[in-house]
Structures are given as C-alpha cells and as structure tokens.
Design a protein around this motif. Structure first.
Motif, PDB file in Angstrom:
ATOM      1  N   UNK A 156       0.828  -1.201   0.000  1.00 25.68           N
ATOM      2  CA  UNK A 156       0.000   0.000   0.000  1.00 25.68           C
ATOM      3  C   UNK A 156       0.864   1.254   0.000  1.00 25.68           C
ATOM      4  N   UNK A 157       1.928   1.252   0.768  1.00 23.01           N
ATOM      5  CA  UNK A 157       2.858   2.393   0.781  1.00 23.01           C
ATOM      6  C   UNK A 157       3.459   2.577  -0.608  1.00 23.01           C
ATOM      7  N   UNK A 158       3.925   1.502  -1.194  1.00 22.79           N
ATOM      8  CA  UNK A 158       4.511   1.559  -2.538  1.00 22.79           C
ATOM      9  C   UNK A 158       3.490   2.080  -3.550  1.00 22.79           C
TER      10      UNK A 158
ATOM     11  N   UNK B 255       3.142   5.836  -3.157  1.00 20.98           N
ATOM     12  CA  UNK B 255       4.322   6.505  -3.722  1.00 20.98           C
ATOM     13  C   UNK B 255       4.192   6.557  -5.249  1.00 20.98           C
ATOM     14  N   UNK B 256       3.783   5.458  -5.846  1.00 22.75           N
ATOM     15  CA  UNK B 256       3.592   5.429  -7.294  1.00 22.75           C
ATOM     16  C   UNK B 256       2.518   6.413  -7.730  1.00 22.75           C
ATOM     17  N   UNK B 257       1.430   6.491  -6.972  1.00 22.81           N
ATOM     18  CA  UNK B 257       0.366   7.454  -7.287  1.00 22.81           C
ATOM     19  C   UNK B 257       0.884   8.890  -7.178  1.00 22.81           C
TER      20      UNK B 257
ATOM     21  N   UNK C 165       2.519  12.115   1.405  1.00 16.20           N
ATOM     22  CA  UNK C 165       2.273  12.290   2.843  1.00 16.20           C
ATOM     23  C   UNK C 165       1.514  11.075   3.372  1.00 16.20           C
ATOM     24  N   UNK C 166       0.523  10.615   2.634  1.00 10.70           N
ATOM     25  CA  UNK C 166      -0.242   9.453   3.102  1.00 10.70           C
ATOM     26  C   UNK C 166       0.648   8.215   3.189  1.00 10.70           C
ATOM     27  N   UNK C 167       1.597   8.079   2.280  1.00 16.36           N
ATOM     28  CA  UNK C 167       2.545   6.950   2.347  1.00 16.36           C
ATOM     29  C   UNK C 167       3.429   7.066   3.583  1.00 16.36           C
ATOM     30  N   UNK C 168       3.880   8.284   3.887  1.00 19.38           N
ATOM     31  CA  UNK C 168       4.696   8.499   5.092  1.00 19.38           C
ATOM     32  C   UNK C 168       3.895   8.120   6.331  1.00 19.38           C
ATOM     33  N   UNK C 169       2.665   8.579   6.409  1.00 24.72           N
ATOM     34  CA  UNK C 169       1.846   8.277   7.587  1.00 24.72           C
ATOM     35  C   UNK C 169       1.606   6.775   7.710  1.00 24.72           C
ATOM     36  N   UNK C 170       1.373   6.116   6.583  1.00 25.43           N
ATOM     37  CA  UNK C 170       1.214   4.659   6.625  1.00 25.43           C
ATOM     38  C   UNK C 170       2.469   3.995   7.173  1.00 25.43           C
ATOM     39  N   UNK C 171       3.613   4.455   6.715  1.00 26.39           N
ATOM     40  CA  UNK C 171       4.890   3.891   7.162  1.00 26.39           C
ATOM     41  C   UNK C 171       5.014   3.953   8.682  1.00 26.39           C
ATOM     42  N   UNK C 172       4.540   5.053   9.253  1.00 27.88           N
ATOM     43  CA  UNK C 172       4.647   5.251  10.701  1.00 27.88           C
ATOM     44  C   UNK C 172       3.361   4.875  11.436  1.00 27.88           C
ATOM     45  N   UNK C 173       2.497   4.135  10.749  1.00 24.76           N
ATOM     46  CA  UNK C 173       1.264   3.592  11.324  1.00 24.76           C
ATOM     47  C   UNK C 173       0.391   4.673  11.950  1.00 24.76           C
ATOM     48  N   UNK C 174       0.246   5.775  11.203  1.00 27.96           N
ATOM     49  CA  UNK C 174      -0.595   6.898  11.618  1.00 27.96           C
ATOM     50  C   UNK C 174      -1.704   7.024  10.583  1.00 27.96           C
TER      51      UNK C 174
ATOM     52  N   UNK D 130      10.925  14.498  -2.471  1.00 30.15           N
ATOM     53  CA  UNK D 130      12.194  13.876  -2.106  1.00 30.15           C
ATOM     54  C   UNK D 130      12.355  13.800  -0.587  1.00 30.15           C
ATOM     55  N   UNK D 131      12.023  14.877   0.119  1.00 36.93           N
ATOM     56  CA  UNK D 131      12.090  14.877   1.591  1.00 36.93           C
ATOM     57  C   UNK D 131      11.206  13.778   2.164  1.00 36.93           C
ATOM     58  N   UNK D 132      10.005  13.681   1.636  1.00 35.72           N
ATOM     59  CA  UNK D 132       9.058  12.689   2.143  1.00 35.72           C
ATOM     60  C   UNK D 132       9.504  11.275   1.796  1.00 35.72           C
ATOM     61  N   UNK D 133      10.047  11.087   0.609  1.00 34.62           N
ATOM     62  CA  UNK D 133      10.533   9.760   0.209  1.00 34.62           C
ATOM     63  C   UNK D 133      11.653   9.291   1.127  1.00 34.62           C
ATOM     64  N   UNK D 134      12.470  10.217   1.608  1.00 30.90           N
ATOM     65  CA  UNK D 134      13.540   9.849   2.534  1.00 30.90           C
ATOM     66  C   UNK D 134      12.967   9.264   3.827  1.00 30.90           C
ATOM     67  N   UNK D 135      11.841   9.809   4.278  1.00 35.82           N
ATOM     68  CA  UNK D 135      11.200   9.242   5.482  1.00 35.82           C
ATOM     69  C   UNK D 135      10.711   7.827   5.231  1.00 35.82           C
ATOM     70  N   UNK D 136      10.217   7.595   4.032  1.00 32.91           N
ATOM     71  CA  UNK D 136       9.714   6.266   3.692  1.00 32.91           C
ATOM     72  C   UNK D 136      10.871   5.274   3.583  1.00 32.91           C
ATOM     73  N   UNK D 137      12.013   5.739   3.097  1.00 28.78           N
ATOM     74  CA  UNK D 137      13.167   4.856   2.891  1.00 28.78           C
ATOM     75  C   UNK D 137      13.902   4.502   4.178  1.00 28.78           C
TER      76      UNK D 137
END
Length: 146
Positions: A17-19, A22-24, A56-65, A130-137
């Motif tokens: 779902x995160x991936x 990110x693609x979207x 942003x939604x991918x970042x929040x998913x990554x951190x279970x928010x 790019x900033x947000x992708x770094x959080x996901x990575x």
C-alpha cells in the motif's frame, strides 16, 4: 479511514500500500507536468497537491498513523512531523498552500490560476517529494528485528 489496509484483498501488505501511494504520487506529478503544457493551471494545481498528498499518506502509513480526511491528514502530519522538526516548516507551508489552492480551484467560483502562479511550484514540489521519500526509505520503526 483513508489509511486502512485493504480489507477485501488480503494479498496486499502495508508495504504494498505504501509503494502504491508513492507510485500514485509520482503519477500525479507526471500528470501535472503533462497538463501544464495545455495551460489548464487549475488542474495542474490539483495534480501537484495530490502528488504531495499521496506521498504524505505513504509516510503516515509507514509510521502507522491514520487520518480520516484531507484536512485530518494534513493536521496529523503537522503534529507528528512538522512540530517535531522532522520536516521543515517551509515544506509544510507549501503543502498548506497547495491544499488551499486545490480547494479554491476545485470548489470556488472565479478562481483561475495563471502560469506565473503555478510555474514556481514545479521546483518546490519535487523537493518536498524527495524529503518525504527519505522518510519512507528509513528503516521501518515498528520492525524490532533490526
């Protein structure tokens, strides 16, 4: 909730779902670039906003928010990532501005964006993505096996 893992398709994981989000995000940014050529600037603003929103939604998913609405997602993002200094305030201001511009352009009468208003966003939005992708990575914060 916007961030719930799909219930009807157990073959997808949270990472899937995160991936997907990110693609979207990347797809929405590409849409904005293509639409820009046709001078449909309100639609460009819409797609640029969604590029950030999906990331942003991918970042929040990554951190279970999770969040229940666009405004709720923006609010929780500010609380968890901006107020804590993880994400710069400059980034949140651009996200906030695009949120407002998208709402105004989509729902208010006589709001028509110009090339001059939209063009600078094409430099800012990729930086934010790019900033947000770094959080996901970063390593998964819930993975205790590392």
């Amino acid at each position: 909730m916007i961030f719930e893992e799909p219930k009807n398709n157990s073959c997808f994981s949270m990472k899937d779902l995160i991936r997907f989000r990110v693609e979207k995000s990347h797809e929405a940014f590409t849409d904005a670039q293509n639409i820009y050529k046709s001078a449909s600037y309100n639609l460009v603003v819409n797609r640029l906003y969604y590029a950030i929103f999906y990331m942003v939604s991918a970042v929040l998913l990554k951190y279970q928010i999770s969040g229940k609405s666009h405004k709720g997602i923006k609010t929780v993002f500010h609380v968890k990532f901006v107020k804590t200094g993880i994400i710069p305030k400059k980034t949140s201001k651009i996200y906030d501005e695009l949120f407002k511009m998208r709402n105004d352009g989509d729902y208010e009468d006589f709001v028509i964006y110009t090339k001059e208003k939209v063009e600078p966003l094409f430099e800012l939005v990729p930086e934010i993505l790019s900033e947000l992708a770094q959080l996901i990575d970063q390593p998964d914060p819930s993975d205790s096996s590392k």
